[in-house]
Design an enzyme around this catalytic site. Sequence first.
Site, short mmCIF file in Angstrom:
data_model
loop_
_atom_site.label_atom_id
_atom_site.label_comp_id
_atom_site.label_asym_id
_atom_site.label_seq_id
_atom_site.Cartn_x
_atom_site.Cartn_y
_atom_site.Cartn_z
N PHE A 123 0.78 -1.39 -0.01
CA PHE A 123 -0.10 -0.10 0.03
C PHE A 123 1.10 1.22 0.10
O PHE A 123 1.48 1.47 1.10
CB PHE A 123 -0.79 -0.17 1.19
CG PHE A 123 -1.88 0.91 1.54
CD1 PHE A 123 -3.22 0.88 0.74
CD2 PHE A 123 -1.84 2.11 2.29
CE1 PHE A 123 -4.13 1.87 1.00
CE2 PHE A 123 -2.60 3.30 2.55
CZ PHE A 123 -3.89 3.05 1.70
N THR A 126 2.42 6.62 1.69
CA THR A 126 3.41 7.64 2.44
C THR A 126 4.44 8.11 1.54
O THR A 126 4.91 7.18 0.90
CB THR A 126 3.79 7.03 3.76
OG1 THR A 126 2.89 6.55 4.55
CG2 THR A 126 4.91 8.05 4.61
N SER A 132 1.76 12.26 7.87
CA SER A 132 0.44 12.33 8.31
C SER A 132 -0.48 13.29 7.47
O SER A 132 -1.49 12.76 7.46
CB SER A 132 0.71 13.04 9.62
OG SER A 132 1.35 12.79 10.60
N ILE A 157 7.29 1.69 2.94
CA ILE A 157 5.92 0.76 2.32
C ILE A 157 6.15 -0.72 2.89
O ILE A 157 7.03 -1.37 2.42
CB ILE A 157 6.08 0.96 0.85
CG1 ILE A 157 6.02 2.38 0.51
CG2 ILE A 157 4.98 0.06 0.45
CD1 ILE A 157 4.85 2.91 1.09
N ARG A 268 9.71 -17.09 39.01
CA ARG A 268 10.79 -16.23 39.54
C ARG A 268 10.47 -15.93 41.04
O ARG A 268 9.39 -15.45 41.51
CB ARG A 268 10.87 -14.97 38.79
CG ARG A 268 11.79 -14.15 39.41
CD ARG A 268 13.06 -14.59 38.86
NE ARG A 268 14.15 -13.44 39.20
CZ ARG A 268 15.49 -13.92 39.20
NH1 ARG A 268 15.90 -14.97 38.82
NH2 ARG A 268 16.47 -12.89 39.43
N GLY A 339 12.10 -7.94 34.99
CA GLY A 339 13.36 -7.44 35.22
C GLY A 339 14.51 -7.48 34.45
O GLY A 339 14.27 -7.35 33.34
N GLY A 340 15.66 -7.51 34.93
CA GLY A 340 16.78 -7.42 33.92
C GLY A 340 16.55 -8.40 32.70
O GLY A 340 17.14 -8.29 31.51
N GLU A 363 -0.44 4.00 10.01
CA GLU A 363 -2.12 4.08 9.79
C GLU A 363 -2.58 5.21 10.66
O GLU A 363 -3.42 5.33 11.04
CB GLU A 363 -2.70 2.66 10.07
CG GLU A 363 -1.96 1.62 9.08
CD GLU A 363 -3.05 0.48 8.57
OE1 GLU A 363 -4.14 0.82 8.75
OE2 GLU A 363 -2.51 -0.67 8.39
N SER A 366 -0.86 8.60 16.76
CA SER A 366 -2.00 8.75 17.94
C SER A 366 -2.51 10.13 17.82
O SER A 366 -3.76 10.41 18.16
CB SER A 366 -1.18 8.55 19.20
OG SER A 366 -1.01 7.14 19.46
P1 FAD Z 1 4.96 13.08 10.33
O1 FAD Z 1 3.62 12.97 9.69
O2 FAD Z 1 6.13 13.94 9.66
O3 FAD Z 1 4.71 13.22 11.88
C1 FAD Z 1 5.69 13.61 12.97
C2 FAD Z 1 5.01 13.96 14.22
O4 FAD Z 1 4.33 15.14 14.23
C3 FAD Z 1 4.05 12.92 14.79
O5 FAD Z 1 4.31 12.81 16.29
C4 FAD Z 1 2.63 13.35 14.33
O6 FAD Z 1 1.81 12.70 15.12
C5 FAD Z 1 2.97 15.02 14.63
N1 FAD Z 1 2.01 15.62 13.84
C6 FAD Z 1 1.86 15.73 12.37
N2 FAD Z 1 0.85 16.30 11.96
C7 FAD Z 1 0.16 16.82 13.22
C8 FAD Z 1 -0.84 17.74 13.42
N3 FAD Z 1 -1.82 18.09 12.58
N4 FAD Z 1 -1.38 17.73 14.96
C9 FAD Z 1 -0.50 17.29 15.93
N5 FAD Z 1 0.49 16.34 15.51
C10 FAD Z 1 0.59 16.21 14.26
N6 FAD Z 1 2.91 4.08 4.97
C11 FAD Z 1 2.13 3.51 3.77
O7 FAD Z 1 1.76 4.24 3.04
N7 FAD Z 1 2.20 2.17 3.69
C12 FAD Z 1 2.86 1.28 4.53
O8 FAD Z 1 2.65 0.17 4.44
C13 FAD Z 1 3.39 1.84 5.71
N8 FAD Z 1 4.11 0.91 6.49
C14 FAD Z 1 4.99 1.36 7.38
C15 FAD Z 1 5.61 0.72 8.09
C16 FAD Z 1 6.44 1.09 9.16
C17 FAD Z 1 7.44 0.23 10.02
C18 FAD Z 1 6.68 2.58 9.69
C19 FAD Z 1 7.25 3.22 10.58
C20 FAD Z 1 5.53 3.30 8.71
C21 FAD Z 1 4.88 2.96 7.62
N9 FAD Z 1 4.05 3.81 6.89
C22 FAD Z 1 3.74 3.44 5.82
C23 FAD Z 1 4.32 5.10 7.20
C24 FAD Z 1 3.44 5.71 8.06
O9 FAD Z 1 1.95 5.64 8.07
C25 FAD Z 1 3.76 7.25 8.72
O10 FAD Z 1 5.14 7.03 9.22
C26 FAD Z 1 2.89 7.98 9.52
O11 FAD Z 1 1.74 8.20 8.87
C27 FAD Z 1 3.44 9.28 9.95
O12 FAD Z 1 4.07 9.95 9.00
P2 FAD Z 1 5.62 10.56 9.16
O13 FAD Z 1 6.22 9.55 9.56
O14 FAD Z 1 5.97 11.21 8.00
O15 FAD Z 1 5.43 11.44 10.50
#
Ligand code: FAD
Length: 383
Positions: A123, A126, A132, A157, A268, A339-340, A363, A366
Site C-alpha cells: 500500500f 506515504t 500524516s 512501504i 521467579r 526485570g533485567g 496508519e 496517535s
Molecule cells: P509526520 O507526519 O512527519 O509526523 C511527525 C510527528 O508530528 C508525529 O508525532 C505526528 O503525530 C505529529 N503531527 C503531524 N501532523 C500533526 C498535526 N496536524 N497535529 C498534531 N501532531 C501532528 N505508509 C504507507 O503508505 N504504507 C505502508 O505500508 C506503511 N508501513 C509503515 C511501516 C512502518 C514500520 C513505518 C514506521 C511506517 C509505515 N508507513 C506506511 C508510514 C506511516 O504511516 C507514517 O510513518 C505515519 O503516517 C507518520 O508519518 P511520518 O512518519 O511522516 O510522520
Amino acid sequence: MNLEPSEEQTALRRLARDFVEREVTPHAAAWDRAEEVDRSLVKKLGEVGFLGLTVDEEYGGCGGDHLAYCLVTEELGRGDSSVRGIVSVSLGLVAKTIAAWGDEEQKRRWLPGLTSGELVGCFGLTEPGNGSDAGRLTTRAVRDGGDYVIDGTKMFITNGTWADVVLLFARSTDAPGHRGVSAFLVPADTPGLTRRPVHGKLGLRGQSTAELVLEGVRVPASALLAPEGKGFSVAMSALAKGRMSVAAGCVGIAQAALEAAVGYAGEREQFGKPIAGHQLVQELISDIAVDVDAARLLTWRVADLIDRGRPFAVESSKAKLFASEAAVRAAGNALQVFGGYGYIDEYPVGKLLRDARVMTLYEGTSQIQKLVIGRALTGVSAF
Ligand code: FAD
C-alpha cells in the site's frame, strides 16, 4: 449484548492459534534477528485461508465476517507482529480495497493470487515529505494517450520488497475529484519502479519495509482503481478498516505480554517467594489484563459495526488509538515483571515492546487519531 464468539469463530481462533504455535512462534525471534520472515510462510497463510478471510469466495476468499478477521489477526499479533503486518497489508489494505473498489477485471486479475498467497500486495501512500498529511502527496501520474506515466517516491512501504502489486496513490494531473489523488494498481515489475529496503528498524524487523522510487513508470488506464480523483477516498476507506486490524494486532501483543508476565511471575522467586506474590507485581499484571480487555472490546465493537453495515470510521480510530497505546503499556509492564531478563532477547517481552511501539505511528499516529475523533465530536477540523 452477546460478547461470546460463535462456535465457528471459536474454532477459527483455535485454528489460528495452532497455526501460530506451529509455524510462527518457534521462528519469530530468528526472523527478528535476521530481519526477514521466511517468505514460504506467505503460501502457508494462503493455504489456511488467512489471506482471504473477508474476501468473497468467488474471488478465492473465505467470505468471513470482520470479527473472525479480528480473532485471527489477534492470534497472528500474539505470535509475531511482523507476520500480522504482512497479512493486514496484503489482505486488509490491498485485497479488500480491490474487492471494494475494483472492476470485475481487476478483481479477477489480482484477488485469487492475493488470497492464495501466490501474490503479495503493498500500500503506497506515504512519501518522504508527506506522512500524516498524506493528502499533500506529490507523486504525479500524467496522462499520455491510453496510459499514465508515474513519477515520485514512496516511503516506509510494508511488504515493499516482496510485493507483486502496489496499490499506489498519485496526484493525477487533471483529476477532478477530492485533492486530485487517484489510486493505481501497479505491477511491481513494471520498468522504472525500484525498491530499496529500509533497514535498522526498532521493531517489526522481520517485515519488509521499503522505499519505492518511480521514474517514468508507465501503466495502462485500466490500472486506475476507482474513478480518477477518487484516490483519497479509496485510501481513507482502506485505512478506516486497516486501523481495526492494527488494533486487533495490538490486542495480540498485549495478550502475549499478559501470558508471559503471568508465567514468569509464577516461576521467579525473590524475597523467599514467587514474585507473583508481591502486590506491586500483581499491580503490573492486573494493569496489563485491563488493557487487554479494554482494547479487545473496543476492537470487537468496530468489527460488529462493520458487519452490521453501520458507520465505523471514528470507532476504528478510537480502537486503534487505545489499543496501540495499551500494547506499548502492556509490553512495558511485562518487561518490568521480567526485570533485567526482560531486557535481553532470550526472552520475548523486549520484542513485544519494540514491535508495539510502531503501532502508535503508522496508519495515522496517535495524534492524528485524536484529531479524527475530535473532529467528529466538535464538528471542527483541527488538522
Ligand atoms: P509526520 O507526519 O512527519 O509526523 C511527525 C510527528 O508530528 C508525529 O508525532 C505526528 O503525530 C505529529 N503531527 C503531524 N501532523 C500533526 C498535526 N496536524 N497535529 C498534531 N501532531 C501532528 N505508509 C504507507 O503508505 N504504507 C505502508 O505500508 C506503511 N508501513 C509503515 C511501516 C512502518 C514500520 C513505518 C514506521 C511506517 C509505515 N508507513 C506506511 C508510514 C506511516 O504511516 C507514517 O510513518 C505515519 O503516517 C507518520 O508519518 P511520518 O512518519 O511522516 O510522520
